[in-house]
Structure formats: C-alpha cells, structure tokens
Scaffold this active site. Structure first.
Site, short mmCIF file in Angstrom:
data_model
loop_
_atom_site.label_atom_id
_atom_site.label_comp_id
_atom_site.label_asym_id
_atom_site.label_seq_id
_atom_site.Cartn_x
_atom_site.Cartn_y
_atom_site.Cartn_z
N GLY A 174 39.16 -7.16 34.60
CA GLY A 174 40.26 -7.91 33.98
C GLY A 174 40.85 -7.12 32.83
O GLY A 174 40.63 -5.91 32.73
N ASN A 175 41.61 -7.78 32.00
CA ASN A 175 42.15 -7.10 30.81
C ASN A 175 42.31 -8.12 29.68
O ASN A 175 42.05 -9.30 29.86
CB ASN A 175 43.46 -6.38 31.15
CG ASN A 175 44.52 -7.35 31.66
OD1 ASN A 175 44.95 -8.23 30.93
ND2 ASN A 175 44.92 -7.19 32.92
N HIS A 176 42.77 -7.62 28.52
CA HIS A 176 42.79 -8.47 27.32
C HIS A 176 44.02 -9.36 27.18
O HIS A 176 44.21 -9.97 26.13
CB HIS A 176 42.69 -7.59 26.07
CG HIS A 176 41.37 -6.91 25.93
ND1 HIS A 176 40.20 -7.60 25.77
CD2 HIS A 176 41.04 -5.60 25.95
CE1 HIS A 176 39.21 -6.76 25.68
NE2 HIS A 176 39.68 -5.53 25.81
#
Ligand code: CTP
Length: 403
Positions: free
Chosen positions: A212-214
């Site tokens: 995923g990412n932030h």
C-alpha cells in the site's frame, strides 16, 4: 445536506396575516442549517411577536433604525445587515412593501436593508385576491424581477378575507424548497456528473498482507465535497481511508485494489463531465497472491510484482467530452515529469505536488500545487488547506468544461 447549510439568511417580514407562518418558516431555515436574522416592518409586529422570532432565530429581531437599550441608543446598520446576508427573503411581502421595493422608498429598516443587500433576494408575495391581480402589484413584481430579484409565486386557495383565489403566501415548506432548488440550479456544476478517485489502493500479498502507500485520501475527499457544493452529482471512488463525506450528496464507492478501482471507474466514466484522479494507485501488485498466510523462514523472500492498470491513462484513452484531471506527485524534475504525464495520459490538466515543498503531500491538511493545463500554462499556488486547493482546482476547471 441543504444548500442553505451554513448560509446567512435575512428574513424580512411585512405586515400581512401570513406573517404568523414565519415562525414555522424560521424553524425550517434553521433546520436546514442556516443562520437567520429577522428584520420586520414596525406594523408586522402586530401579526407575529419579535419574541417568538428572536427565540426561534436565536438572534435579536430588528425593526427600527435605532434601538434603545436602557441608557444607550444603538444604530442598527442596514448596510452591515445587507453585507452579512448570503440571501434575503421577504415573506410575506405585502403590496405596499413590493411597491416600496420597486421604487426604492427606504422609509423603514427593511427596505433600507433590501437596498443595501448585494445578495440574491427572494420575495414571497401575500395579499388578497384583487390586490394580487391589480396592475400596480403586477407592475411592482415585474420591476422587482427585472432587477434580478426572484418572486416565489403566491398560491391559490382560501384567503383570510374569505375570498377564494391567488394571493396566499406559499407555504413555508414550499418557500424553503423553492429557494433550495433555485440555488442548486444556479450552481456552476448543476446537472454535471463528476467522478473522483481518492486514497490509496492495497494490493494483496496473502490474506493478511498487502502493498500500500501513505495516501490519506484527504485531497480526493475535499475535491468531492467541493464538487458537491458546486451542485454536481458526485461519484467518489475511494481506496481504504478514514475520511468521511457523510451527510453530503456524494455517491461513495469503497474499493481496495487498483483492479476494483478500475472497474468502478469504468462503470461511470461514460456519463461524467469531469473526472479527477486523486488516488495514489499502486503501480505494481504481487503477480501471485498466496492463498494462505506466508510463513516466516530464514531465507529471503522474493515477491514478483506485475504492473497494475493505469486507470488515469485508460480514462485518457477512452476520453470523449470529459474534462480529465490527473495528479503528479514528484520528488525531482517536477515540471518535466508532470508535463510528460499530461501528454502521455491525454489529460486536460495536471495537478503537480512536489514532496520538496514543506506542507505538501500525503496525510497533511495542506497542499502546495502547480496546475498545468493543456496549453502548458502553469498556475502556481501558495501553500493552503486542501479544502482551499480544491476550490482553486475547480476554479480552473469550470470555465473550460463544455456547457
Ligand atoms: N494513476 C492511476 N492509475 C495508476 C497509477 C496512477 O490512475 N495505476 C493516476 C494517479 O491517480 C494520478 C496520476 O495517475 O492522478 C499520476 O500518478 P503518479 O503515481 O504520480 O504517476 P505514475 O503514472 O504512477 O508514474 P510514476 O509513479 O512513475 O511517477
């Protein structure tokens, strides 16, 4: 949520029997989320008491240019009242008040305030049958309309005199919904559908883990809220996020992976006028998703990745009349990279964020953007809240979309 929510409404009440309905009208406006201040003509106080209206509106009721407060005399500035108002509603509007408004006879606080107000003004006439039919009244109403005011037509029915016909003030519910519809129809994106992607995507490694990412989804949600406030029908397709758009007329579609986001986007893309890709879509996903939890071992673990679909590029490919906006989050060669994406993905405009700018990027409440349109014109903006950035983005889009 009503379009009146958070708006300042000046309710002008004149001396007609329908004034008794303004207690209910005030309640409905407050229920819609508006702030209400009441200005009455002196004679209107004989039909409904200022105490009732100040209690319901939670504001003092004004009817004179000067109010005596024990020792002091207070000037009730019609100019300030006029500036405070987002909308002015005069209900009931008697034949006398309509005529004074049409001529500009400022002999009471209500008319002086009307003449000072710069906001849209609505009038809800109320009078007896023959007064309503009288050419003078018709002339006043026509003049007021020609000045840009909006008349909420009187209704037909039994009048206070016992006569039957047109002249009854529209019911409070009708007045509020008339104003809401009228405001909606005047909004720049009314009748347009806007699609927004937001948040991260999660690409499964196994039943427990993902890539995923932030991304927090904040920017996409602010864009969706702004589009709704501008009157659009909004479809918000979002990856996992804690953001909320509850209470707003936004169709929210929750997805997890890039594939799901792609499918949701193309269920709607054909019917939208504007599409904005604010999502931080994962560029890669594990080639094979383990069916069971991957167990720990002493050796290193290699996960082979394959590219996801580029949703924005696919929209660019499929694009007809849609105005298409992408985001570019860059860490170096910002302008060159953003321009490359604008062209490669067939966009009308790209929003460039640089992680080199303090206050810009994931999870922040602020953002600093440069907008680049198809003619490669740059519009640089200062650091501001993501809500204010959403305003800037739509300000650039609106003049460029097809009617
Ligand atoms: N985007 C998308 N689908 C993807 C990847 C990106 O729709 N699979 C969209 C993003 O929502 C954004 C724009 O493309 O509006 C640019 O995303 P960005 O990550 O900055 O660029 P990429 O095209 O992924 O290129 P790179 O990561 O190499 O900079």
């Amino acid at each position: 949520m009503s379009v009146l929510s958070g708006k300042n409404i000046l309710l002008g009440i004149t001396a007609g029997i329908a004034a008794y309905k303004t207690a209910h009208l005030t309640r409905l406006l407050i229920k819609a989320g508006a702030q209400v201040k009441v200005v009455m003509t002196p004679k209107a106080k004989e039909f409904v008491t200022p105490l009732t209206l100040s209690t319901l509106s939670k504001n003092p009721v004004l009817s004179e240019f000067v109010t005596k407060d024990q020792e002091n005399e207070l000037w009730n500035s019609h100019v300030d009242l006029g500036l405070w108002a987002d909308y002015m509603l005069i209900a009931p509007a008697t034949a006398n008040t309509l005529s004074k408004m049409a001529k500009g006879t400022a002999d009471n606080l209500l008319i002086a305030t009307y003449l000072s107000a710069k906001c849209p003004v609505y009038v809800a006439p109320a009078m007896d049958l023959d007064m309503y039919k009288h050419p003078t009244t018709k002339d006043s109403l026509a003049k007021l309309s020609s000045f840009g005011n909006t008349v909420i037509p009187a209704e037909s029915g039994e009048l206070a005199s016992g006569l039957f016909g047109a002249g009854r003030m529209a019911e409070p519910e009708t007045i509020v919904s008339f104003i809401e519809k009228h405001i909606m129809a005047s909004l720049p994106l009314f009748g347009k559908k806007v699609l927004i992607t937001a948040g991260p995507t999660y690409e499964a490694i196994d039943p427990i883990r993902f890539i995923g990412n932030h991304s927090s989804g904040k920017m996409g949600f602010e864009l969706a809220k702004r589009a709704a406030n501008l009157g659009a029908e909004v479809v918000l397709i979002t990856g996992p996020t804690s953001q909320s758009c509850e209470g707003l007329p936004i169709q929210r579609i929750d997805v997890v992976s890039a594939r799901q986001m792609y499918d949701a986007v193309f269920e709607h893309f054909d019917t939208v006028s504007i599409a904005i890709a604010a999502a931080a879509v994962a560029d890669y996903k594990p080639k094979n998703v383990a069916l069971q939890k991957i167990k720990k071992s002493e050796t290193s673990l290699l996960i082979e990745l394959s590219p996801t679909q580029d949703i924005l590029a696919a929209m660019g490919n499929a694009k007809g009349k849609q105005y298409l906006v992408g985001f570019a989050l860059e860490t170096e060669n910002e302008l060159v990279n953003a321009l490359g994406k604008l062209e490669r993905k067939n966009l009308d405009c790209i929003v460039l964020n640089s992680l080199q700018d303090k206050g810009a990027g994931f999870k922040k409440d602020t953002n600093k953007i440069t907008l680049i349109d198809k003619s490669k014109k740059n519009h640089e903006f200062a650091l501001k809240s993501k809500a204010a950035v959403a305003v800037d983005i739509f300000n650039l889009i609106i003049p460029n979309i097809d009617a």
